[in-house]
Design a protein around this motif. Sequence first.
Motif, PDB file in Angstrom:
ATOM      1  N   THR A  59       0.818  -1.209   0.000  1.00 24.29           N
ATOM      2  CA  THR A  59       0.000   0.000   0.000  1.00 24.29           C
ATOM      3  C   THR A  59       0.854   1.263   0.000  1.00 24.29           C
ATOM      4  OG1 THR A  59      -0.137  -0.028   2.415  1.00 24.29           O
ATOM      5  CG2 THR A  59      -1.900  -1.137   1.200  1.00 24.29           C
ATOM      6  N   GLU A  60       2.154   1.137   0.274  1.00 24.02           N
ATOM      7  CA  GLU A  60       3.043   2.294   0.299  1.00 24.02           C
ATOM      8  C   GLU A  60       3.875   2.413  -0.976  1.00 24.02           C
ATOM      9  OE1 GLU A  60       3.658   2.406   5.137  1.00 24.02           O
ATOM     10  OE2 GLU A  60       5.334   1.820   3.879  1.00 24.02           O
ATOM     11  N   ALA A  61       3.914   1.357  -1.768  1.00 23.11           N
ATOM     12  CA  ALA A  61       4.703   1.344  -3.004  1.00 23.11           C
ATOM     13  C   ALA A  61       3.782   1.577  -4.191  1.00 23.11           C
ATOM     14  CB  ALA A  61       5.432   0.019  -3.148  1.00 23.11           C
ATOM     15  N   GLY A  62       4.346   2.220  -5.219  1.00 22.82           N
ATOM     16  CA  GLY A  62       3.596   2.457  -6.444  1.00 22.82           C
ATOM     17  C   GLY A  62       4.136   1.592  -7.561  1.00 22.82           C
ATOM     18  N   GLU A  63       4.439   2.238  -8.673  1.00 24.40           N
ATOM     19  CA  GLU A  63       4.952   1.536  -9.849  1.00 24.40           C
ATOM     20  C   GLU A  63       6.397   1.099  -9.683  1.00 24.40           C
ATOM     21  OE1 GLU A  63       4.101   2.588 -14.184  1.00 24.40           O
ATOM     22  OE2 GLU A  63       3.687   4.437 -13.075  1.00 24.40           O
ATOM     23  N   ILE A  64       6.754   0.069 -10.415  1.00 27.36           N
ATOM     24  CA  ILE A  64       8.142  -0.392 -10.500  1.00 27.36           C
ATOM     25  C   ILE A  64       8.545  -0.263 -11.961  1.00 27.36           C
ATOM     26  CG2 ILE A  64       9.712  -2.328 -10.202  1.00 27.36           C
ATOM     27  CD1 ILE A  64       7.601  -3.426  -8.168  1.00 27.36           C
ATOM     28  N   VAL A  65       9.606   0.535 -12.223  1.00 24.90           N
ATOM     29  CA  VAL A  65      10.032   0.773 -13.599  1.00 24.90           C
ATOM     30  C   VAL A  65      11.555   0.738 -13.683  1.00 24.90           C
ATOM     31  CG1 VAL A  65       7.996   2.164 -14.200  1.00 24.90           C
ATOM     32  CG2 VAL A  65      10.031   3.290 -13.312  1.00 24.90           C
ATOM     33  N   PRO A  66      12.083   0.438 -14.872  1.00 22.62           N
ATOM     34  CA  PRO A  66      13.532   0.567 -15.061  1.00 22.62           C
ATOM     35  C   PRO A  66      13.920   2.036 -14.907  1.00 22.62           C
ATOM     36  CG  PRO A  66      12.543  -0.679 -16.859  1.00 22.62           C
ATOM     37  CD  PRO A  66      11.420  -0.098 -16.051  1.00 22.62           C
ATOM     38  N   PRO A  67      15.111   2.314 -14.418  1.00 23.54           N
ATOM     39  CA  PRO A  67      15.510   3.721 -14.241  1.00 23.54           C
ATOM     40  C   PRO A  67      15.605   4.454 -15.587  1.00 23.54           C
ATOM     41  CG  PRO A  67      17.009   2.242 -13.085  1.00 23.54           C
ATOM     42  CD  PRO A  67      16.110   1.391 -13.911  1.00 23.54           C
ATOM     43  N   PRO A  68      14.859   5.560 -15.733  1.00 25.20           N
ATOM     44  CA  PRO A  68      14.949   6.359 -16.959  1.00 25.20           C
ATOM     45  C   PRO A  68      16.123   7.343 -16.849  1.00 25.20           C
ATOM     46  CG  PRO A  68      13.287   7.275 -15.527  1.00 25.20           C
ATOM     47  CD  PRO A  68      13.815   6.043 -14.839  1.00 25.20           C
ATOM     48  N   ALA A  69      16.301   8.133 -17.880  1.00 25.08           N
ATOM     49  CA  ALA A  69      17.313   9.184 -17.836  1.00 25.08           C
ATOM     50  C   ALA A  69      16.948  10.175 -16.724  1.00 25.08           C
ATOM     51  CB  ALA A  69      17.371   9.902 -19.178  1.00 25.08           C
ATOM     52  N   LEU A  70      17.955  10.668 -16.038  1.00 29.00           N
ATOM     53  CA  LEU A  70      17.726  11.589 -14.925  1.00 29.00           C
ATOM     54  C   LEU A  70      18.233  12.984 -15.264  1.00 29.00           C
ATOM     55  CD1 LEU A  70      18.915   9.357 -11.949  1.00 29.00           C
ATOM     56  CD2 LEU A  70      16.572   9.822 -12.647  1.00 29.00           C
ATOM     57  N   ARG A 112      16.006  -0.937 -10.155  1.00 24.06           N
ATOM     58  CA  ARG A 112      14.681  -0.478 -10.566  1.00 24.06           C
ATOM     59  C   ARG A 112      14.291   0.718  -9.707  1.00 24.06           C
ATOM     60  NH1 ARG A 112      15.878  -3.093 -14.157  1.00 24.06           N
ATOM     61  NH2 ARG A 112      14.883  -4.896 -15.081  1.00 24.06           N
ATOM     62  N   LEU A 113      13.354   1.503 -10.233  1.00 26.46           N
ATOM     63  CA  LEU A 113      12.741   2.572  -9.451  1.00 26.46           C
ATOM     64  C   LEU A 113      11.427   2.057  -8.893  1.00 26.46           C
ATOM     65  CD1 LEU A 113      13.139   5.847 -11.558  1.00 26.46           C
ATOM     66  CD2 LEU A 113      14.574   4.994  -9.711  1.00 26.46           C
ATOM     67  N   VAL A 114      11.223   2.282  -7.622  1.00 24.59           N
ATOM     68  CA  VAL A 114       9.943   1.976  -6.986  1.00 24.59           C
ATOM     69  C   VAL A 114       9.363   3.316  -6.573  1.00 24.59           C
ATOM     70  CG1 VAL A 114       8.768   0.827  -5.077  1.00 24.59           C
ATOM     71  CG2 VAL A 114      10.773  -0.256  -6.135  1.00 24.59           C
ATOM     72  N   GLY A 121       1.887  11.271  -0.427  1.00 23.81           N
ATOM     73  CA  GLY A 121       1.935  12.706  -0.644  1.00 23.81           C
ATOM     74  C   GLY A 121       3.277  13.284  -1.076  1.00 23.81           C
ATOM     75  N   ILE A 122       4.148  12.482  -1.677  1.00 24.09           N
ATOM     76  CA  ILE A 122       5.436  12.986  -2.135  1.00 24.09           C
ATOM     77  C   ILE A 122       5.771  12.312  -3.465  1.00 24.09           C
ATOM     78  CG2 ILE A 122       6.704  11.332  -0.722  1.00 24.09           C
ATOM     79  CD1 ILE A 122       8.864  13.454  -0.364  1.00 24.09           C
ATOM     80  N   ASN A 123       6.059  13.119  -4.482  1.00 23.67           N
ATOM     81  CA  ASN A 123       6.410  12.578  -5.801  1.00 23.67           C
ATOM     82  C   ASN A 123       7.864  12.153  -5.772  1.00 23.67           C
ATOM     83  OD1 ASN A 123       4.065  12.649  -7.197  1.00 23.67           O
ATOM     84  ND2 ASN A 123       4.615  14.318  -8.543  1.00 23.67           N
ATOM     85  N   CYS A 124       8.065  10.910  -5.463  1.00 26.56           N
ATOM     86  CA  CYS A 124       9.414  10.402  -5.273  1.00 26.56           C
ATOM     87  C   CYS A 124       9.466   8.940  -5.704  1.00 26.56           C
ATOM     88  CB  CYS A 124       9.770  10.529  -3.794  1.00 26.56           C
ATOM     89  SG  CYS A 124      11.431  10.027  -3.389  1.00 26.56           S
ATOM     90  N   ALA A 125      10.646   8.556  -6.171  1.00 26.77           N
ATOM     91  CA  ALA A 125      10.898   7.155  -6.504  1.00 26.77           C
ATOM     92  C   ALA A 125      12.217   6.753  -5.862  1.00 26.77           C
ATOM     93  CB  ALA A 125      10.956   6.958  -8.010  1.00 26.77           C
ATOM     94  N   LEU A 126      12.303   5.514  -5.444  1.00 33.08           N
ATOM     95  CA  LEU A 126      13.497   4.995  -4.790  1.00 33.08           C
ATOM     96  C   LEU A 126      14.227   4.062  -5.742  1.00 33.08           C
ATOM     97  CD1 LEU A 126      11.777   4.077  -1.422  1.00 33.08           C
ATOM     98  CD2 LEU A 126      12.971   6.202  -1.989  1.00 33.08           C
ATOM     99  N   LEU A 127      15.517   4.283  -5.902  1.00 29.81           N
ATOM    100  CA  LEU A 127      16.329   3.362  -6.683  1.00 29.81           C
ATOM    101  C   LEU A 127      16.698   2.211  -5.766  1.00 29.81           C
ATOM    102  CD1 LEU A 127      17.810   2.922  -9.432  1.00 29.81           C
ATOM    103  CD2 LEU A 127      19.845   3.847  -8.289  1.00 29.81           C
TER     104      LEU A 127
END
Length: 178
Positions: A59-70, A112-114, A121-127
């Motif tokens: 419930t605390e995790a969103g999408e899982i994606v390969p790391p895009p360009a930063l 991966r980015l999670v 309430g925070i637009n953030c992804a974790l590597l």
Amino acid sequence: MNAALDAGMLAPQAARRTRLRDYQAQLLERMQAAQSGSGATLHQLGVAIGGERYLLELTEAGEIVPPPALAVVPLTQPWYLGLANVRGSLMGVIDLARYLDPDTSAAGPDARLVSLAPRLGINCALLVTRVHGLRRPGAMQEEGNRLRDAEGHAWTPLSLAALVRDERFLHVALAPRR
């Protein structure tokens, strides 16, 4: 010959019915767990961060994606990697391994980015170093603050809700020099 054809066609249909029954039983189990309030620990997302394994609440995790360009952001902490566009949403990216230990990084071929769930309430992804998939903490042995699975791997529960309340996590800018 018709009997052999009929038997050959029935076997896949029977297998599909069995899989459907299994899926329905799992779905019913999850719905009952959610209604009783115990659904949060039914399954959790297993990830590697550096050399350690962690369990994240679904419930605390969103999408899982390969790391895009930063897009690198200057004058930020070494663990703040920059900004990523993930399906049209601009997200800050944190190298969680480096956040936890400045001498390591989650970067690698399996990284991966999670993204964090919108409810946090925070637009953030974790590597993270690697995603291990769903895990059942209820089937693991408790060992203090950790859990051990049947294969002998130790898992540490990690609350993303607590992480986003941490002052250090919220202050990505480098402290100004005096």
